[in-house]
Design an enzyme around this catalytic site. Structure first.
Site, PDB file in Angstrom:
ATOM      1  N   HIS A 137       0.931  -1.325   0.135  1.00 52.78           N
ATOM      2  CA  HIS A 137       0.010  -0.107  -0.005  1.00 52.78           C
ATOM      3  C   HIS A 137       0.898   1.210   0.170  1.00 52.78           C
ATOM      4  O   HIS A 137       2.026   1.126   0.492  1.00 52.78           O
ATOM      5  CB  HIS A 137      -0.706   0.012   1.105  1.00 52.78           C
ATOM      6  N   ASP A 215       3.596  -3.784   8.062  1.00 55.89           N
ATOM      7  CA  ASP A 215       2.267  -3.015   7.737  1.00 55.89           C
ATOM      8  C   ASP A 215       1.255  -3.983   8.189  1.00 55.89           C
ATOM      9  O   ASP A 215       0.904  -4.736   7.560  1.00 55.89           O
ATOM     10  CB  ASP A 215       2.262  -2.690   6.452  1.00 55.89           C
ATOM     11  N   GLN A 218      -4.152  -4.112   7.361  1.00 54.38           N
ATOM     12  CA  GLN A 218      -4.951  -5.194   6.961  1.00 54.38           C
ATOM     13  C   GLN A 218      -5.084  -6.551   7.935  1.00 54.38           C
ATOM     14  O   GLN A 218      -6.214  -7.149   7.970  1.00 54.38           O
ATOM     15  CB  GLN A 218      -4.949  -5.631   5.524  1.00 54.38           C
ATOM     16  N   LYS A 241      -9.983   0.421  11.194  1.00 54.09           N
ATOM     17  CA  LYS A 241      -9.876  -0.548  10.236  1.00 54.09           C
ATOM     18  C   LYS A 241     -10.614  -1.788  11.137  1.00 54.09           C
ATOM     19  O   LYS A 241     -10.783  -2.859  10.652  1.00 54.09           O
ATOM     20  CB  LYS A 241      -8.982  -0.960   9.440  1.00 54.09           C
ATOM     21  N   CYS A 381      -4.918   2.317  -3.503  1.00 53.81           N
ATOM     22  CA  CYS A 381      -3.496   2.981  -2.997  1.00 53.81           C
ATOM     23  C   CYS A 381      -2.356   2.039  -3.186  1.00 53.81           C
ATOM     24  O   CYS A 381      -1.567   1.740  -2.530  1.00 53.81           O
ATOM     25  CB  CYS A 381      -3.632   3.302  -1.581  1.00 53.81           C
TER      26      CYS A 381
HETATM   27  C1  LIG Z   1      -2.111  -2.392   3.516  1.00 54.67           C
HETATM   28  C2  LIG Z   1      -2.632  -1.028   4.214  1.00 54.67           C
HETATM   29  N1  LIG Z   1      -1.579  -0.217   4.662  1.00 54.67           N
HETATM   30  C3  LIG Z   1      -1.940   1.045   5.164  1.00 54.67           C
HETATM   31  C4  LIG Z   1      -3.310   1.406   4.851  1.00 54.67           C
HETATM   32  C5  LIG Z   1      -3.179   3.049   5.628  1.00 54.67           C
HETATM   33  O1  LIG Z   1      -3.978   2.995   6.700  1.00 54.67           O
HETATM   34  P1  LIG Z   1      -4.617   4.383   7.225  1.00 54.67           P
HETATM   35  O2  LIG Z   1      -5.089   5.129   5.685  1.00 54.67           O
HETATM   36  O3  LIG Z   1      -5.686   4.417   8.169  1.00 54.67           O
HETATM   37  O4  LIG Z   1      -3.332   5.328   7.367  1.00 54.67           O
HETATM   38  C6  LIG Z   1      -3.945   0.706   4.489  1.00 54.67           C
HETATM   39  C7  LIG Z   1      -5.577   1.225   4.424  1.00 54.67           C
HETATM   40  O5  LIG Z   1      -5.787   1.882   3.463  1.00 54.67           O
HETATM   41  C8  LIG Z   1      -3.749  -0.503   4.161  1.00 54.67           C
HETATM   42  O6  LIG Z   1      -4.803  -1.171   3.723  1.00 54.67           O
END
Ligand SMILES: Cc1ncc(COP(=O)(O)O)c(C=O)c1O
Ligand SMILES: Cc1ncc(COP(=O)(O)O)c(C=O)c1O
Lengths: 423, 149, 423, 149
Positions: A137, A215, A218, A241, A381
């Site tokens: 992401h 990360d 998810q 989430k 993203c």
């Molecule tokens: C795999 C992953 N990493 C990071 C993020 C970023 O999370 P946030 O937008 O809450 O900072 C997301 C969410 O969109 C994600 O799916």
């Protein structure tokens, strides 16, 4: 990673959730969208909130209202205690030894940036290497790209195998080598739900002495996690989430590293003593929490953790696996559908990414919307991912504890409509 | 009101799928790119002029059916027009989607009216406008550049 | 600064608030603390929330629930629209020409840090000077101290006159000179409520070409503000101090400067196009808003702005002035009390900072707490201020629209009790 | 339960105001500082040893009445004690505030019991403990240092 074990046990376990009871806890599920009962399959973007979490936030505003860590009066002390308890709960939830390893940020995104600004900018030198995967992401990619650019470091990519969107680890020993200082990898792809062999990647990273960043945005929401056995240096995730409020993220870190790190945001509450000439900072985690935090959000997050633990993370994981298996089976009867991600469901969380004929994901999303179904469409993203596959995006249905077979049936029926329109 | 009646009708799907105008023009006089980052739509337009006349106009890009159909319709309706006529058509098209203007396109470009149904889906209006806003800015910029020269 | 005008008009205006009606809007005011009806005089730390703001947050969670700027379905589009509207409302509230000048952060503290990381770190060179005042809150001091240290710049202080806690501007032309690159100053002291002559300081800063940063955390919540006439480069403030939720801050900036600035946090939603080699960022304000923002908080903030505008900022300001005048008059009958701040009330917002005999502020706070009164005690995140005065802190009562004369009476009675105990 | 009965009684206010032990010891053998950043309390302790005996103990610092009174009582009750006795008193004092131990201090230091009322105000317990935790850590560290030598 504990995931593999628990998902392996799915078949035997059959820890069936009482989904209809769970659905009662989420007021929004009584709504309709475009005149149809609301089907929410956009959990990868953000989760719905149970009444208990909403009540915790409202409770803070209507019963305490005060700022924390600064007042000597009852309501301020109570608010501070709830805030601190939330930190303990999060630490317990991920199996951290010490709550001081849990730093509250505003999002997983800020958490990654905190590592970059607080640790990496001062430690990365020209010629150093940073290894990420091609399926990250943007939150776990763009900060590292910026870091590499600023420090003259080289970015290396664990490549994706286009067939199933999995990672190609065959060159791992070259990709992660003695020049590698950081290895940043997702524990679960937000596009396909693919769960990479993080354990293996981390082992190689530790062997060359690189810092590891996982990360978990998810992953932590859907699986029982134990950071001690994961043995990562840093783990990031977001409250929103996992049934929690928006505006709260977590940076979990190894104590020694957090202590070594520079503070990131400067201001009130993170200082021990301020003089015109010199400031002495507080210890971890306070030194990373400058200013008034998202008090209501953190307190609500504490209640989200309670809620998830009450349901049981293993049961949630098993439930999502069942929904995914069912969805894949039903989808296979639609000729025009292409699905992405590993065929081995043990390598996957509850995400179904797909395309239908020559319908653009945006078109698919609009048709599903008319049928009352919320999904995500587009690039998720993850531009490098889509670029590698050469597709303009996907439609993504992502499951959570409150989804049921009817949701899947509604999804499949609507996808059929897409297939008909774009036949 | 249903998607099949308003948007996903044959005329739009045909324009979406048409490859006729979907290509780069290597000898273009005007070239510009427009994007809707929120949905990932991304369109490039190419125009070849002959004096004041649009001799050729093509597009390339990634986008949903509405975005691509509207880009294809754009090429079909602006080809062979003078710059002044083109600007008039662009104005009318935007009015149809943004104001409450009843469209009165000339017979040969009345296919443009097919896009009117998008109005019922406010979220998608930006898809129907992407190529058209891009061409409008491109023509304005080139007119501005002409003025300065 | 428009403040001086509106406060000058107080006497004449008598724009009396209907405080008892306003109090109905704040559910927490029906509570008791330690068995006594709750008196909240800690508005400098954070404000209470009206039902409308709580409802807006709950409404988002129970009726929309979705993430923003990414979904093609109805609830996501509606949430995005509310988020964008909140930005428009904030822009309107402070008189910004363009909503793109309003960046949402998590706090005023983050906003100052955003300026430091995004603008200052790349522009400040060794030998440059940064001018702050001695009365700054840590949020508008520690980041500049860190910056000076990292860049080899010199920090200069507009000194405080101990008598009334006002700023000594007699050396302004030396303190702000052609080496000065940044002038960062508060528009209202959180310790005394003192409102410095920001216009004058900013004029001098502009004359030497320095960037100006105004800390509006205490000011924007209590006064009608017009950034155009203020003519500052940056203005920072926090939602939670102005009836809004926790976890939302604002950075207002001049368009040209925001455009010049580097992004600060990197990740999703702030990018236009991401390739493995290179990322193209979005325009302002998006390029500063990486990741999932505090959606519920921002939507709630929009509703707080509506609420404040409904009451009227001039009326709020006048009301606080009246309470302050009354409180000072009543306090003067207590022998052992020492109050801080300017005697000219036109130079002050609704804050009363004091000490009682040799009672430590902490003791005072405990006694007031027992009497159901919430105040702040201690150093108020302004160590240099306290150090300059040579005191171990103060007790601070700070007023807002829902406070009334009875609150002041209760405060004064309890302070008398402190005076008796420590006689 | 009221503040006047539990906390703000004469014995505590007198100890708060006493200047007798409030000074730096320039020839101290042990010296340590403790702080409660959340309330700004900040205490320095100085101890002069004579063999195993605490010959002198003083404090300096900024703090509320409870913090300063407890520091003054600390000095009064540890002066002239052996290290072992001191540790015993510290243990008892902490038990009184943190556990449900009924205090059984020797007659000459029974003033310490005055601090028991702080228990009714959980927020303030950390004020009553600041000096005592500081001295405990200081003695432990110096014992540890001795072991290592
Ligand atoms: C795999 C992953 N990493 C990071 C993020 C970023 O999370 P946030 O937008 O809450 O900072 C997301 C969410 O969109 C994600 O799916
Ligand atoms: C004058 C002043 N500036 C800045 C801040 C920081 O605000 P926040 O804690 O919301 O970041 C405060 C609040 O304590 C303040 O009073």
């Amino acid at each position: 990673m504990s995931t593999t074990q628990s998902s392996a046990a799915v078949g035997a376990q059959s820890a069936a959730l009482d989904v209809s009871r769970i659905r009662e806890d989420f007021p929004i599920l009584k709504r309709t969208m475009n005149g149809k009962p609301f089907v929410y399959l956009d959990n990868g973007a953000t989760s719905l909130k149970p009444q208990a979490v909403i009540d915790a936030e409202v409770g803070y505003y209507t019963e305490l209202g005060a700022n924390i860590h600064r007042g000597v009066y009852e309501f301020s002390e109570k608010a501070s205690a709830l805030y601190d308890q939330a930190r303990n709960k999060v630490a317990g939830f991920i199996g951290a030894r010490d709550p001081r390893q849990v730093v509250f940020t505003k999002s997983a995104t800020e958490s990654v940036n905190l590592i970059v600004y607080g640790w990496a900018l001062k430690n990365i030198k020209p010629g150093d290497e940073i290894c990420v995967s091609e399926i990250e992401h943007h939150a776990n990619f763009v900060p590292w790209q910026m870091l590499a650019e600023r420090c003259g470091a080289t970015l290396r990519f664990i490549p994706m195998l286009p067939a199933e969107g999995t990672l190609d680890l065959s060159q791992l020993d070259q990709l992660i080598n003695e020049r590698t200082r950081v290895v940043a990898v997702t524990a679960m792809s937000n596009v396909t739900g693919y769960i990479p062999p993080v354990e293996l990647i981390l082992r190689r990273a530790r062997a060359v002495g690189a810092i590891t960043v996982v990360d978990g945005a998810q992953w932590v929401s859907h699986t029982a996690v134990d950071v001690e056995s994961l043995d990562a240096d840093f783990l990031v995730f977001s409250a929103h989430k996992m049934c929690g409020p928006t505006g709260v993220g977590v940076l979990y870190g190894r104590e020694r590293l957090l202590e070594e790190m520079d503070p990131f945001l400067f201001g009130g509450d993170m200082v021990q003593r301020v003089r015109k000439e010199k400031t002495v900072f507080k210890q971890i985690p306070d030194k990373f929490e400058a200013g008034t935090p998202n008090i209501a959000g953190v307190i609500g997050f504490g209640s989200a953790i309670d809620y998830l633990l009450g349901v049981g993370m293993d049961a949630i994981h098993a439930h999502e696996q069942q929904l995914l298996a069912y969805a894949l089976q039903e989808a296979s009867s639609i000729d025009a559908i292409i699905t992405y991600g590993p065929s081995d469901l043990l390598l996957r969380g509850g995400i179904l990414s797909f395309n239908v004929g020559d319908a653009h994901p945006h078109d698919t999303g609009t048709i599903l919307d008319e049928d009352g179904i919320a999904v995500r469409t587009g690039l998720h993203c993850a531009h490098p991912f889509m670029h590698a596959l050469g597709i303009p995006g996907t439609t993504r249905a992502s499951f959570y504890l409150y989804n049921n077979k009817q949701d899947v049936d509604r999804l499949i029926a609507s996808v059929r409509r897409v297939a008909e329109i774009f036949a | 009101m249903s998607l099949e009646e308003d948007i996903y009708k044959e005329i739009i799907l045909d324009n979406y799928r048409s490859k006729k105008n979907r290509m780069r023009l290597e000898d273009a006089d005007l070239h510009s790119e427009g994007a809707n980052p929120s949905c990932g739509d991304d369109v490039e337009l190419f125009i070849k002029l002959n004096g004041d006349t649009i001799e050729a106009v093509t597009y390339e890009g990634i986008g949903c059916s509405i975005c691509c159909a509207s880009a294809n319709l754009l090429c079909e309706s602006l080809r062979g027009r003078s710059l002044a006529e083109a600007q008039q058509i662009i104005l009318q098209y935007r009015d149809m989607l943004l104001e409450d203007g009843e469209p009165e396109f000339a017979e040969e470009i009345s296919d443009l009216e097919a896009m009117q149904g998008v109005k019922n889906y406010p979220v998608r209006i930006k898809c129907a406008l992407l190529a058209w806003n891009t061409v409008r800015d491109m023509l304005q910029d080139s007119a501005g550049a002409g003025d300065n020269a």
